[in-house]
Design a protein around this motif. Structure first.
Motif, PDB file in Angstrom:
ATOM      1  N   LEU A 190      -3.666  -5.023   6.625  1.00  0.00           N
ATOM      2  CA  LEU A 190      -2.271  -5.212   7.007  1.00  0.00           C
ATOM      3  C   LEU A 190      -2.031  -4.462   8.314  1.00  0.00           C
ATOM      4  CD1 LEU A 190      -0.779  -4.711   3.451  1.00  0.00           C
ATOM      5  CD2 LEU A 190      -0.988  -6.872   4.666  1.00  0.00           C
ATOM      6  N   LEU A 191      -0.978  -4.800   9.026  1.00  0.00           N
ATOM      7  CA  LEU A 191      -0.851  -4.374  10.410  1.00  0.00           C
ATOM      8  C   LEU A 191       0.382  -3.515  10.669  1.00  0.00           C
ATOM      9  CD1 LEU A 191      -1.738  -7.807  12.066  1.00  0.00           C
ATOM     10  CD2 LEU A 191      -3.299  -5.933  11.486  1.00  0.00           C
TER      11      LEU A 191
ATOM     12  N   THR B 225      -4.572   7.712  16.091  1.00  0.00           N
ATOM     13  CA  THR B 225      -5.608   8.116  15.142  1.00  0.00           C
ATOM     14  C   THR B 225      -5.758   7.108  14.011  1.00  0.00           C
ATOM     15  OG1 THR B 225      -4.191   9.370  13.615  1.00  0.00           O
ATOM     16  CG2 THR B 225      -4.953  10.510  15.599  1.00  0.00           C
ATOM     17  N   VAL B 226      -6.907   7.184  13.340  1.00  0.00           N
ATOM     18  CA  VAL B 226      -7.177   6.296  12.206  1.00  0.00           C
ATOM     19  C   VAL B 226      -6.821   6.965  10.881  1.00  0.00           C
ATOM     20  CG1 VAL B 226      -9.011   5.124  13.451  1.00  0.00           C
ATOM     21  CG2 VAL B 226      -9.586   7.070  11.987  1.00  0.00           C
ATOM     22  N   GLY B 227      -6.309   8.187  10.944  1.00  0.00           N
ATOM     23  CA  GLY B 227      -5.957   8.913   9.730  1.00  0.00           C
ATOM     24  C   GLY B 227      -4.464   9.086   9.587  1.00  0.00           C
TER      25      GLY B 227
ATOM     26  N   ALA C  61      -5.471   2.228  12.030  1.00  0.00           N
ATOM     27  CA  ALA C  61      -4.984   2.416  13.396  1.00  0.00           C
ATOM     28  C   ALA C  61      -3.981   1.320  13.735  1.00  0.00           C
ATOM     29  CB  ALA C  61      -6.150   2.378  14.370  1.00  0.00           C
ATOM     30  N   PRO C  62      -2.879   1.681  14.375  1.00  0.00           N
ATOM     31  CA  PRO C  62      -1.907   0.641  14.755  1.00  0.00           C
ATOM     32  C   PRO C  62      -2.570  -0.477  15.549  1.00  0.00           C
ATOM     33  CG  PRO C  62      -0.946   2.802  15.079  1.00  0.00           C
ATOM     34  CD  PRO C  62      -2.393   3.028  14.730  1.00  0.00           C
TER      35      PRO C  62
ATOM     36  N   ALA D 170       3.458   7.619   7.767  1.00  0.00           N
ATOM     37  CA  ALA D 170       3.912   6.987   6.521  1.00  0.00           C
ATOM     38  C   ALA D 170       3.510   5.524   6.497  1.00  0.00           C
ATOM     39  CB  ALA D 170       5.423   7.127   6.374  1.00  0.00           C
ATOM     40  N   ALA D 171       3.614   4.853   7.637  1.00  0.00           N
ATOM     41  CA  ALA D 171       3.208   3.449   7.715  1.00  0.00           C
ATOM     42  C   ALA D 171       1.719   3.302   7.428  1.00  0.00           C
ATOM     43  CB  ALA D 171       3.546   2.883   9.099  1.00  0.00           C
ATOM     44  N   LYS D 172       0.910   4.198   7.968  1.00  0.00           N
ATOM     45  CA  LYS D 172      -0.538   4.150   7.709  1.00  0.00           C
ATOM     46  C   LYS D 172      -0.836   4.342   6.228  1.00  0.00           C
ATOM     47  CE  LYS D 172      -1.736   6.364  12.101  1.00  0.00           C
ATOM     48  NZ  LYS D 172      -2.321   7.594  12.648  1.00  0.00           N
ATOM     49  N   ALA D 173      -0.176   5.331   5.612  1.00  0.00           N
ATOM     50  CA  ALA D 173      -0.403   5.590   4.191  1.00  0.00           C
ATOM     51  C   ALA D 173       0.043   4.406   3.345  1.00  0.00           C
ATOM     52  CB  ALA D 173       0.329   6.863   3.764  1.00  0.00           C
TER      53      ALA D 173
END
Length: 387
Positions: free
Chosen positions: A138-139, A153-155, A174-175, A121-124
């Motif tokens: 953003l990080l 993962t990057v997805g 990616a985190p 969810a954070a990645k999205a």
């Protein structure tokens, strides 16, 4: 490329506990691992990344148990807000609500705490905000409390308003930092902890025949496979062992080792089926792996390439099991060992009562992209065997 000051993260200790620091690329500044490491690593990562205000993103079930992380954030100059309503499979409505909180409170970094749902969810959330803000990166700092390995993962996968699985992918997702603190996993429910361990096993196994995965990473996956077979039963027998949990977190890391230019090909049929079963029928991804992985490995003995089968057969050596004498026989034996592991963990399940049998052709078609795919009849037969 940024230079990592490893000494900044190192802790002088004579302890034999599994702990340390690993630095990587411009995207992932480092992985800090070890019991209790969150208390020192989080402020250091926060400072290093130049963040000013953080949104803590977590799931509903973890909210009451995440106070330790929230207290640490409040102790540094940078706590912004907490959003805890991230549901299973990261629904888009939850992501939109979290985005509003992130924007309204002026946050510039996310600290995700929990399993694959809050991390994805954070990645999205960051993906769509980056689109809105002209590509400004953003990080995220990820603090996983399960073994799902979403942090590597990057997805990101999430579900739309109709319950369909949606994916976004970018190197910028990616985190930027990962903290593996086994002490924070002690409150993770046993079923979730162990089933996500099988999810990590699913990563390790399917990476053995995933396209474009280089041999050194396959070797890591074989090592991860051996560790998961060893330490998951130990964790079930002694759930309070932080040492065993830390070893499992490292095994999860090895199962899906982050690469700067990740080949974003599909992991394999077990994952493809799991994605369609999970979001559509509300089955946790760890449980979908418990249901599908053994059967898919058995199928690989029949339809896998010779190279695929040879890599899978190597698993018996890492499990200290005798060869059957043939590559195909060894792959089938691995399938049985996986099934026995799942059963021994108390995670044996099937699709009965969860998925209508008439949906099988549609699930297979959606997983493979077409009902003309060569594997389609095999996938249908496999799904039919899971009742």
């Amino acid at each position: 490329m940024s230079i990592v000051n490893y000494a900044e993260f190192s802790e002088s200790s004579t302890s034999t506990e599994l702990q340390g620091f690993y630095g990587w690329t411009d995207t992932l500044q480092g992985v800090q691992y070890g019991p209790g490491s969150v208390s020192t690593a989080l402020p250091k990562f926060f400072k290093r990344l130049g963040a000013s205000k953080a949104l803590v993103l977590t799931g509903k079930s973890l909210y009451e148990k995440a106070s330790k992380v929230e207290d640490i954030l409040k102790s540094i100059d940078g706590y912004g807000a907490t959003f805890w309503e991230i549901g299973q499979h990261s629904p888009i409505a939850d992501i939109k609500a979290a985005t509003k909180v992130f924007t309204d409170t002026g946050c510039d970094i996310i600290v995700s705490v929990g399993g694959g749902s809050p991390i994805d969810a954070a990645k999205a959330l960051l993906y769509y905000l980056q689109q809105e803000r002209g590509g400004k990166t953003l990080l995220q700092i990820a603090i996983p409390t399960t073994l799902s390995a979403a942090e590597y993962t990057v997805g990101a996968g999430y579900t739309d308003d109709n319950g369909n699985k949606v994916a976004v992918s970018s190197q910028d997702l990616a985190p930027s930092a990962i903290i593996l603190d086994a002490e924070l996993t002690l409150s993770t429910p046993e079923r979730l902890w162990l089933s996500t361990g099988i999810r990590a096993l699913d990563h390790a196994v399917e990476n053995l025949y995933r396209p474009l995965v280089v041999p050194p990473l396959k070797a890591l996956c074989l090592s991860a496979l051996a560790d998961l077979f060893r330490y998951l039963p130990e964790s079930k027998a002694n759930p309070q062992s932080v040492e065993v949990r830390q070893k499992l977190q490292i095994a999860s890391w090895k199962s899906l080792w982050p690469a700067k230019r990740e080949a974003y090909s599909a992991l394999g049929l077990s994952h493809a089926l799991g994605h369609k079963l999970g979001s559509t029928y509300s089955i946790p991804h760890g449980i979908t792996s418990c249901i599908t992985l053994s059967a898919v490995v058995e199928l690989m003995a029949e339809i896998g390439t010779q190279e695929d089968k040879e890599y899978l057969a190597q698993a018996l050596f890492f499990l200290h099991k005798p060869s059957t004498g043939t590559v195909e026989g060894d792959v089938k034996a691995l399938s049985v060992y996986i099934k026995d592991l799942v059963k021994g963990l108390g995670l044996e399940e099937n699709l009965a009562g969860k998925v209508p049998k008439e949906d099988i052709p549609t699930i297979a078609k959606n997983a493979l992209g077409s009902d003309t795919h060569p594997t389609f009849p095999h996938a249908v037969k496999l799904l039919e065997s899971l009742y």
